[in-house]
Design a protein around this motif. Structure first.
Motif, mmCIF file in Angstrom:
data_model
loop_
_atom_site.group_PDB
_atom_site.id
_atom_site.type_symbol
_atom_site.label_atom_id
_atom_site.label_comp_id
_atom_site.label_asym_id
_atom_site.label_seq_id
_atom_site.Cartn_x
_atom_site.Cartn_y
_atom_site.Cartn_z
ATOM 1 N N GLY A 53 -7.609 7.534 -6.966
ATOM 2 C CA GLY A 53 -8.153 6.227 -6.601
ATOM 3 C C GLY A 53 -7.092 5.311 -6.029
ATOM 4 O O GLY A 53 -7.362 4.536 -5.094
ATOM 5 N N MET A 54 -5.872 5.362 -6.579
ATOM 6 C CA MET A 54 -4.770 4.567 -6.031
ATOM 7 C C MET A 54 -4.468 4.959 -4.585
ATOM 8 O O MET A 54 -4.283 4.108 -3.716
ATOM 9 N N VAL A 55 -4.407 6.257 -4.336
ATOM 10 C CA VAL A 55 -4.064 6.736 -2.996
ATOM 11 C C VAL A 55 -5.170 6.394 -1.999
ATOM 12 O O VAL A 55 -4.907 5.873 -0.907
ATOM 13 N N ASP A 56 -6.419 6.677 -2.353
ATOM 14 C CA ASP A 56 -7.526 6.453 -1.416
ATOM 15 C C ASP A 56 -7.705 4.977 -1.095
ATOM 16 O O ASP A 56 -7.891 4.599 0.071
ATOM 17 N N SER A 57 -7.677 4.109 -2.122
ATOM 18 C CA SER A 57 -7.927 2.691 -1.896
ATOM 19 C C SER A 57 -6.778 2.012 -1.154
ATOM 20 O O SER A 57 -6.949 0.916 -0.622
ATOM 21 N N SER A 58 -5.627 2.637 -1.102
ATOM 22 C CA SER A 58 -4.505 2.064 -0.346
ATOM 23 C C SER A 58 -4.400 2.646 1.061
ATOM 24 O O SER A 58 -4.116 1.925 2.022
ATOM 25 N N MET A 59 -4.661 3.939 1.222
ATOM 26 C CA MET A 59 -4.483 4.579 2.519
ATOM 27 C C MET A 59 -5.666 4.383 3.463
ATOM 28 O O MET A 59 -5.490 4.348 4.685
ATOM 29 N N MET A 60 -6.888 4.246 2.948
ATOM 30 C CA MET A 60 -8.023 4.056 3.845
ATOM 31 C C MET A 60 -7.927 2.730 4.618
ATOM 32 O O MET A 60 -8.051 2.734 5.854
ATOM 33 N N PRO A 61 -7.699 1.588 3.966
ATOM 34 C CA PRO A 61 -7.500 0.368 4.775
ATOM 35 C C PRO A 61 -6.197 0.400 5.573
ATOM 36 O O PRO A 61 -6.105 -0.227 6.631
ATOM 37 N N ALA A 62 -5.184 1.127 5.085
ATOM 38 C CA ALA A 62 -3.932 1.224 5.839
ATOM 39 C C ALA A 62 -4.147 1.931 7.172
ATOM 40 O O ALA A 62 -3.486 1.607 8.169
ATOM 41 N N MET A 63 -5.069 2.899 7.220
ATOM 42 C CA MET A 63 -5.366 3.573 8.485
ATOM 43 C C MET A 63 -5.915 2.575 9.506
ATOM 44 O O MET A 63 -5.515 2.569 10.680
ATOM 45 N N GLY A 64 -6.841 1.713 9.064
ATOM 46 C CA GLY A 64 -7.363 0.698 9.971
ATOM 47 C C GLY A 64 -6.290 -0.293 10.387
ATOM 48 O O GLY A 64 -6.247 -0.739 11.542
ATOM 49 N N TYR A 65 -5.392 -0.645 9.444
ATOM 50 C CA TYR A 65 -4.310 -1.585 9.756
ATOM 51 C C TYR A 65 -3.351 -1.000 10.791
ATOM 52 O O TYR A 65 -2.894 -1.690 11.707
ATOM 53 N N LEU A 66 -3.047 0.302 10.671
ATOM 54 C CA LEU A 66 -2.149 0.939 11.623
ATOM 55 C C LEU A 66 -2.731 0.931 13.027
ATOM 56 O O LEU A 66 -2.006 0.770 14.014
ATOM 57 N N VAL A 67 -4.043 1.102 13.137
ATOM 58 C CA VAL A 67 -4.687 1.042 14.447
ATOM 59 C C VAL A 67 -4.605 -0.372 15.004
ATOM 60 O O VAL A 67 -4.312 -0.576 16.191
ATOM 61 N N ASP A 68 -4.853 -1.375 14.160
ATOM 62 C CA ASP A 68 -4.730 -2.760 14.611
ATOM 63 C C ASP A 68 -3.310 -3.078 15.065
ATOM 64 O O ASP A 68 -3.096 -3.813 16.026
ATOM 65 N N LEU A 69 -2.344 -2.512 14.348
ATOM 66 C CA LEU A 69 -0.941 -2.848 14.587
ATOM 67 C C LEU A 69 -0.356 -2.106 15.779
ATOM 68 O O LEU A 69 0.431 -2.660 16.545
ATOM 69 N N ARG A 70 -0.759 -0.856 15.981
ATOM 70 C CA ARG A 70 -0.078 0.008 16.936
ATOM 71 C C ARG A 70 -0.978 0.518 18.066
ATOM 72 O O ARG A 70 -0.482 1.117 19.010
ATOM 73 N N HIS A 71 -2.288 0.314 17.942
ATOM 74 C CA HIS A 71 -3.217 0.858 18.936
ATOM 75 C C HIS A 71 -4.319 -0.156 19.210
ATOM 76 O O HIS A 71 -4.196 -1.328 18.871
ATOM 77 N N THR A 72 -5.401 0.297 19.831
ATOM 78 C CA THR A 72 -6.555 -0.554 20.114
ATOM 79 C C THR A 72 -7.449 -0.628 18.887
ATOM 80 O O THR A 72 -7.691 0.384 18.230
ATOM 81 N N SER A 73 -7.984 -1.808 18.613
ATOM 82 C CA SER A 73 -8.746 -2.017 17.378
ATOM 83 C C SER A 73 -10.166 -1.486 17.482
ATOM 84 O O SER A 73 -11.152 -2.221 17.423
ATOM 85 N N VAL A 74 -10.279 -0.183 17.680
ATOM 86 C CA VAL A 74 -11.552 0.542 17.637
ATOM 87 C C VAL A 74 -11.351 1.662 16.620
ATOM 88 O O VAL A 74 -10.384 2.415 16.714
ATOM 89 N N TYR A 75 -12.271 1.790 15.661
ATOM 90 C CA TYR A 75 -11.942 2.515 14.434
ATOM 91 C C TYR A 75 -12.615 3.875 14.267
ATOM 92 O O TYR A 75 -12.349 4.569 13.293
ATOM 93 N N ARG A 78 0.821 -1.210 0.000
ATOM 94 C CA ARG A 78 0.000 0.000 0.000
ATOM 95 C C ARG A 78 0.854 1.259 0.000
ATOM 96 O O ARG A 78 0.470 2.281 -0.560
ATOM 97 N N TRP A 79 2.016 1.191 0.610
ATOM 98 C CA TRP A 79 2.900 2.358 0.609
ATOM 99 C C TRP A 79 3.354 2.689 -0.805
ATOM 100 O O TRP A 79 3.391 3.862 -1.202
ATOM 101 N N LEU A 80 3.695 1.666 -1.596
ATOM 102 C CA LEU A 80 4.145 1.883 -2.970
ATOM 103 C C LEU A 80 3.005 2.380 -3.847
ATOM 104 O O LEU A 80 3.201 3.260 -4.696
ATOM 105 N N CYS A 81 1.833 1.844 -3.634
ATOM 106 C CA CYS A 81 0.660 2.270 -4.402
ATOM 107 C C CYS A 81 0.377 3.755 -4.161
ATOM 108 O O CYS A 81 0.103 4.515 -5.106
ATOM 109 N N ALA A 82 0.453 4.178 -2.900
ATOM 110 C CA ALA A 82 0.218 5.587 -2.582
ATOM 111 C C ALA A 82 1.320 6.482 -3.145
ATOM 112 O O ALA A 82 1.056 7.585 -3.643
#
Length: 504
Positions: free
Chosen positions: A383-405, A344-348
């Motif tokens: 479209g490339m940026v949005d479709s990669s960064m929106m799920p990445a935001m949820g992934y970062l919360v799962d990875l680094r914080h509490t999984s509440v979105y 997703r980083w490369l896509c963005a």
């Protein structure tokens, strides 16, 4: 005693409420209508204000029976008499007939000032949404997603009806600001709901891509729909149709969701300020902001630039955005899947570079056909940026914080809003100061310079209890994993709380 067959509709409704697919449909439709309203006003407002304020002022200052003679009077010069009595005719020609032979609209000074006014009007929605988003994020953590989602529908319906019957700049401004409140509730609650019911990273990316496809379809339909209906039917017609569609969306929400019931999240989410201090969340939010700022600057300025340089009719002002809308629809659905595989980083990163190049090419167009390639590339890249960064935001919360979105998607929506607030409000002022081509150069270069920062999202560090995730080669491409606490499969049914307790 009722027969068992009488309970079939209720059983069917309960089964439908357990379907994640129908939740995705609700969010898809909500984003679709929100963005149809967002873009339907883009081709309408500049020409409507020109017709009501500039032409209206000229027609009221000029005697009603007069037809402009061969002399070329500048705007508002009808206070002085340049006419002989012999020029009085029994009818008055339309104001546009008095334009230069090129067919362009008169009043370039008025159009230049209108860039600023239209930009502020378009920015009002994003500014209000920017202020409301943090509160909506906290609200969803406390009472769940259903009530905020339905509140967004009600507010959106009222805004649409106001647009239909607003005849002045002030009322249009209030309508646009009211839309910002409704959009905040719908976007934050909708995206948070999707992240909650799709815990698997790959499935979440696909679902976000489909939901953003609703956003793209709204942008795709909105501008051409608004311009064609305004040209051939009238100003109120597109908004009345959207209001009717909003009622259908409200009925769908009543069937699928439970807007009368509050259901708080099972665990306490990370505070908004703590998420804002996370540099990886900020990089992802910045990518969303700057990529969308480009199209946000185009919305108020491109139609007026086309009116000045291309002498475009009303219907072309909306059709100019059609290539961007189609390519955005393709990009979000295509890279909802591909971004997970390529990173997703490369896509963005690639998307932001293409956004910058496309914006640099927009001023090179000499007619509407010259806008097809740059606007198409712009929509595809966003479209490339949005479709990669929106799920990445949820992934970062799962990875680094509490999984509440709720909070993280409030920040994502704030990033959109900053782009759509700064874009129109500053774009009109920059156009007036240095011109439309230089505006495109400035925002294009900003996107190209920011793009390398997406590289930092390649390998974000996790909390200690989630460090095992980092053992994979590309953390941003990881497959699904269980969150900190076993979440309910679908938090919409009456028995979901009991089932969750039994499972534990």
């Amino acid at each position: 005693m009722p027969r068992p067959t009488e309970k079939v509709p209720w059983r069917w409704l309960r089964e439908r409420r357990e379907s994640r697919t129908l939740v995705l449909l609700v969010v898809f439709v909500a984003l679709l209508l929100d963005n149809m309203l967002l873009t339907a006003v883009v081709p309408i407002v500049p020409t409507f204000l020109y017709a009501t304020e500039y032409e209206g002022a000229n027609s009221s200052a000029t005697p009603e029976h007069m037809e402009l003679g061969p002399s070329r009077a500048p705007p508002f010069s009808s206070l002085f008499s340049y006419f002989d009595n012999s020029t009085v005719r029994p009818r008055r020609a339309p104001p546009r007939r008095s334009a230069p032979h090129s067919g362009c609209l008169q009043g370039h000074d008025f159009l230049s000032k209108e860039n600023v006014r239209v930009g502020l009007l378009f920015a009002s929605k994003a500014l209000v949404q920017l202020m409301v988003n943090p509160f909506v994020g906290l609200l969803t953590n406390r009472i769940g997603y259903h009530i905020p989602m339905f509140t967004g529908f009600i507010t959106m319906f009222l805004s649409t009806v106001m647009f239909a019957f607003s005849g002045t700049y002030a009322l249009l401004f209030v309508s646009r600001a009211l839309q910002g409140i409704g959009s905040s509730f719908s976007s934050v609650a909708g995206l948070g709901m999707l992240a909650s019911v799709y815990p698997d990273d790959l499935e979440r990316g696909n679902a976000m891509g489909i939901a953003l496809g609703g956003l793209a379809l709204g942008v795709l339909i909105g501008a051409p729909f608004g311009s064609v209906m305004y040209e051939f039917v009238g100003k109120s017609s597109p908004f009345l149709i959207l209001a009717f569609l909003a009622l259908l969306d409200g009925a769908l929400q009543l069937c699928i969701l439970q807007p009368s019931r509050a259901a708080a999240e099972s665990s306490r989410g990370t505070a908004v300020l703590a998420l804002l201090r996370d540099p990886y969340v900020l990089v992802a939010a910045g990518a969303l902001c700057f990529a969308n700022m480009g199209v946000a600057m185009l919305e108020p300025t491109l139609p007026i630039w086309m009116m000045q340089t291309m002498c475009s009719p009303k219907w072309q002002l909306g059709m100019a955005f059609l290539p961007a809308s189609i390519s955005y629809l393709i990009g979000t659905n295509l890279f909802g899947v591909l971004a997970h595989r390529m990173g997703r980083w490369l896509c963005a990163l690639v998307g932001m570079v293409v956004v910058g190049i496309s914006l640099l090419c927009v001023p090179l167009a000499k007619n509407i056909y010259g806008l097809i390639a740059p606007n198409g590339g712009l929509g595809f890249a966003i479209g490339m940026v949005d479709s990669s960064m929106m799920p990445a935001m949820g992934y970062l919360v799962d990875l680094r914080h509490t999984s509440v979105y709720g909070s993280v998607y409030a920040i994502a929506d704030v990033a959109f809003c900053v782009g759509f607030a700064l874009g129109p409000s500053t774009g009109g002022a920059i156009v007036r100061a240095v011109g439309f081509p230089w505006l495109m150069v400035i925002i294009g270069v900003i996107n190209i310079i920011y793009a390398p920062l997406c590289w930092y999202l390649r390998s974000p560090p996790a909390k200690e209890e989630k460090i095992a995730i980092l053992s994979q080669e590309c953390p941003m491409e990881t497959k699904g994993y269980p969150t900190q606490r076993r979440r309910r499969e679908f938090p919409l049914t009456d028995n979901s709380d009991v089932e969750a307790e039994n499972a534990e």
